[in-house]
Design a protein around this motif. Structure first.
Motif, PDB file in Angstrom:
ATOM      1  N   TYR A   5     -53.350  16.505  14.117  1.00  0.00           N
ATOM      2  CA  TYR A   5     -53.011  17.416  15.210  1.00  0.00           C
ATOM      3  C   TYR A   5     -51.911  18.393  14.793  1.00  0.00           C
ATOM      4  N   LEU A   6     -50.997  17.934  13.949  1.00  0.00           N
ATOM      5  CA  LEU A   6     -49.960  18.844  13.451  1.00  0.00           C
ATOM      6  C   LEU A   6     -50.574  19.970  12.615  1.00  0.00           C
ATOM      7  N   ARG A   7     -51.591  19.643  11.833  1.00  0.00           N
ATOM      8  CA  ARG A   7     -52.269  20.686  11.053  1.00  0.00           C
ATOM      9  C   ARG A   7     -52.934  21.699  11.988  1.00  0.00           C
ATOM     10  N   GLY A   8     -53.483  21.208  13.092  1.00  0.00           N
ATOM     11  CA  GLY A   8     -54.057  22.109  14.079  1.00  0.00           C
ATOM     12  C   GLY A   8     -53.013  23.044  14.665  1.00  0.00           C
ATOM     13  N   ILE A   9     -51.822  22.501  14.936  1.00  0.00           N
ATOM     14  CA  ILE A   9     -50.724  23.323  15.452  1.00  0.00           C
ATOM     15  C   ILE A   9     -50.354  24.409  14.450  1.00  0.00           C
ATOM     16  N   ALA A  10     -50.224  24.041  13.184  1.00  0.00           N
ATOM     17  CA  ALA A  10     -49.851  24.998  12.152  1.00  0.00           C
ATOM     18  C   ALA A  10     -50.911  26.091  12.015  1.00  0.00           C
ATOM     19  N   ASN A  11     -52.174  25.702  12.051  1.00  0.00           N
ATOM     20  CA  ASN A  11     -53.263  26.669  11.928  1.00  0.00           C
ATOM     21  C   ASN A  11     -53.259  27.654  13.095  1.00  0.00           C
ATOM     22  N   SER A  12     -53.114  27.124  14.319  1.00  0.00           N
ATOM     23  CA  SER A  12     -53.085  27.986  15.505  1.00  0.00           C
ATOM     24  C   SER A  12     -51.871  28.908  15.473  1.00  0.00           C
ATOM     25  N   SER A  13     -50.731  28.381  15.042  1.00  0.00           N
ATOM     26  CA  SER A  13     -49.506  29.183  14.964  1.00  0.00           C
ATOM     27  C   SER A  13     -49.671  30.318  13.970  1.00  0.00           C
ATOM     28  N   TYR A  14     -50.309  30.016  12.840  1.00  0.00           N
ATOM     29  CA  TYR A  14     -50.522  31.048  11.824  1.00  0.00           C
ATOM     30  C   TYR A  14     -51.398  32.175  12.372  1.00  0.00           C
ATOM     31  N   LEU A  15     -52.514  31.805  13.022  1.00  0.00           N
ATOM     32  CA  LEU A  15     -53.421  32.821  13.544  1.00  0.00           C
ATOM     33  C   LEU A  15     -52.752  33.661  14.633  1.00  0.00           C
ATOM     34  N   LEU A  16     -51.938  33.015  15.462  1.00  0.00           N
ATOM     35  CA  LEU A  16     -51.219  33.770  16.493  1.00  0.00           C
ATOM     36  C   LEU A  16     -50.223  34.741  15.882  1.00  0.00           C
ATOM     37  N   SER A  17     -49.464  34.249  14.921  1.00  0.00           N
ATOM     38  CA  SER A  17     -48.423  35.090  14.327  1.00  0.00           C
ATOM     39  C   SER A  17     -49.010  36.247  13.535  1.00  0.00           C
ATOM     40  N   ARG A  18     -50.241  36.089  13.028  1.00  0.00           N
ATOM     41  CA  ARG A  18     -50.895  37.152  12.275  1.00  0.00           C
ATOM     42  C   ARG A  18     -51.657  38.112  13.181  1.00  0.00           C
ATOM     43  N   ASN A  19     -51.609  37.898  14.477  1.00  0.00           N
ATOM     44  CA  ASN A  19     -52.235  38.795  15.452  1.00  0.00           C
ATOM     45  C   ASN A  19     -51.188  39.155  16.507  1.00  0.00           C
ATOM     46  N   PRO A  20     -50.229  39.999  16.145  1.00  0.00           N
ATOM     47  CA  PRO A  20     -49.092  40.289  17.046  1.00  0.00           C
ATOM     48  C   PRO A  20     -49.512  40.858  18.392  1.00  0.00           C
ATOM     49  N   GLU A  21     -50.651  41.592  18.422  1.00  0.00           N
ATOM     50  CA  GLU A  21     -51.096  42.132  19.707  1.00  0.00           C
ATOM     51  C   GLU A  21     -51.480  41.016  20.663  1.00  0.00           C
ATOM     52  N   GLU A  72     -43.208  26.923  24.403  1.00  0.00           N
ATOM     53  CA  GLU A  72     -44.094  28.068  24.264  1.00  0.00           C
ATOM     54  C   GLU A  72     -44.351  28.278  22.780  1.00  0.00           C
ATOM     55  N   SER A  73     -45.420  29.013  22.493  1.00  0.00           N
ATOM     56  CA  SER A  73     -45.734  29.282  21.096  1.00  0.00           C
ATOM     57  C   SER A  73     -44.684  30.210  20.497  1.00  0.00           C
ATOM     58  N   LYS A  74     -44.166  29.845  19.342  1.00  0.00           N
ATOM     59  CA  LYS A  74     -43.173  30.678  18.675  1.00  0.00           C
ATOM     60  C   LYS A  74     -43.680  31.143  17.311  1.00  0.00           C
TER      61      LYS A  74
END
Length: 327
Positions: free
Chosen positions: A197-213, A241-243
């Motif tokens: 689940y931590l890997r899932g968090i990291a993956n989601s965080s990466y995709l969010l941070s790479r899509n600033p819009e 919240e997502s950071k």
């Protein structure tokens, strides 16, 4: 040469034989399923004759029949059968009975097989609702559905399904975060699901941070309201919240802590150091990346010094992270 041609012909003949055997086996399995479907239909007819259309004994037979229909690729028919099993369960056991969970999960699989994303979306919501209603927000029996919804939201993001793809990623992150906290609380941080689940968090965080819009969209009132509703349902703190960077850093730090305390896989520990260092590099934190790599090299020396260095990285990374998976 002629010998090479012979070898080539023999290889082709072998492949053809293997394909024929596989097709024969599949055909036999399909015929067996058709016979089983006929048998289940007969049993269902008998049960209806004995106890009527709402006979509780029909649920198990209908669920098994639906599964066979799925295996045959008859997903639309399977959905109808699962719907009937769910309806009978509700009549006999109550509108929100958890006994319908298995049939609902199977129904979702057929929706996904048919690319009926909106139907899958709504059914996932209902699946979570009835279990949350039955168990509350902190019961470990929720862990599988939290993971399923997180996986679905990530898949929906890649499919481009939904008006707000940023919410898809944020939902995936929040549900994996809730699942990770629950596993850590009830089963301890050495449970293998915790790292998944931590890997899932990291993956989601990466995709969010790479899509600033998409990150910016999350600040709009309607999305903040939806995030707040999810936060309450998931029993997460008001500060959550997502950071982006920090959420991923904290998740990767927790994975590193897991490997440090496990101490039985040198390669996995090295990978955990490397992933955290790479995360820092992705976000321009070169100094932090260099420090992490230096600690990785020092940890390879083994012994007490290596363990002290690993613990030092754990503490330092914890200070640089924040949010996501930590509880």
């Amino acid at each position: 040469t002629s010998s090479n041609q012979v070898d080539s012909f023999e290889e082709e003949a072998s492949r053809a034989d293997s394909l024929a055997e596989m097709m024969a086996a599949e055909s036999e399995a399909a015929i067996a399923r058709l016979e089983a479907i006929d048998n289940y239909n007969a049993v269902i007819a008998d049960l209806e004759g004995d106890g009527g259309a709402w006979n509780g004994g029909l649920v198990e037979e209908l669920t098994s029949l639906g599964t066979l229909l799925q295996q045959q690729g008859s997903h639309e028919e399977a959905i109808k059968v699962f719907d009937r099993a769910i309806h009978i369960n509700r009549i006999n056991l109550g509108l929100h009975t958890v006994e319908q969970v298995s049939a609902i999960e199977s129904k979702i699989q057929s929706y996904l097989a048919l690319d009926q994303w909106q139907d899958a979306d709504l059914t996932f919501e209902y699946l979570y609702y009835i279990q949350r209603r039955a168990y509350g927000t902190r019961d470990p029996r929720l862990i599988p559905v939290l993971n399923s919804i997180a996986e679905w939201n990530l898949r929906a993001f890649h499919l481009g399904h939904g008006e707000a793809l940023g919410m898809r990623l944020n939902n995936a992150l929040m549900f994996w975060n809730a699942a990770a906290i629950m596993v850590k609380t009830h089963f301890g941080p050495q449970d293998e699901r915790f790292v998944t689940y931590l890997r899932g968090i990291a993956n989601s965080s990466y995709l969010l941070s790479r899509n600033p819009e998409m990150m910016a969209d999350l600040g709009r009132p309607q999305f903040r309201n939806e995030m707040e509703i999810n936060r309450v349902h998931l029993g997460q703190p008001s500060s959550y919240e997502s950071k982006g960077f920090a959420s991923g850093a904290q998740a990767l730090t927790e994975i590193l802590r897991y490997e440090i305390e496990k101490r039985d896989d040198v390669l996995a520990l090295a990978d955990a150091f490397t992933n955290l260092a790479d995360w820092y590099l992705l976000f321009g934190r070169r100094r932090a990346a260099e420090e992490t790599r230096a600690r990785r090299e020092a940890s390879r020396e083994g012994g007490a010094r290596g363990r002290r260095v690993a613990v030092g990285e754990r503490e330092a990374a914890g200070e640089r992270g924040g949010g996501g998976g930590g509880g």
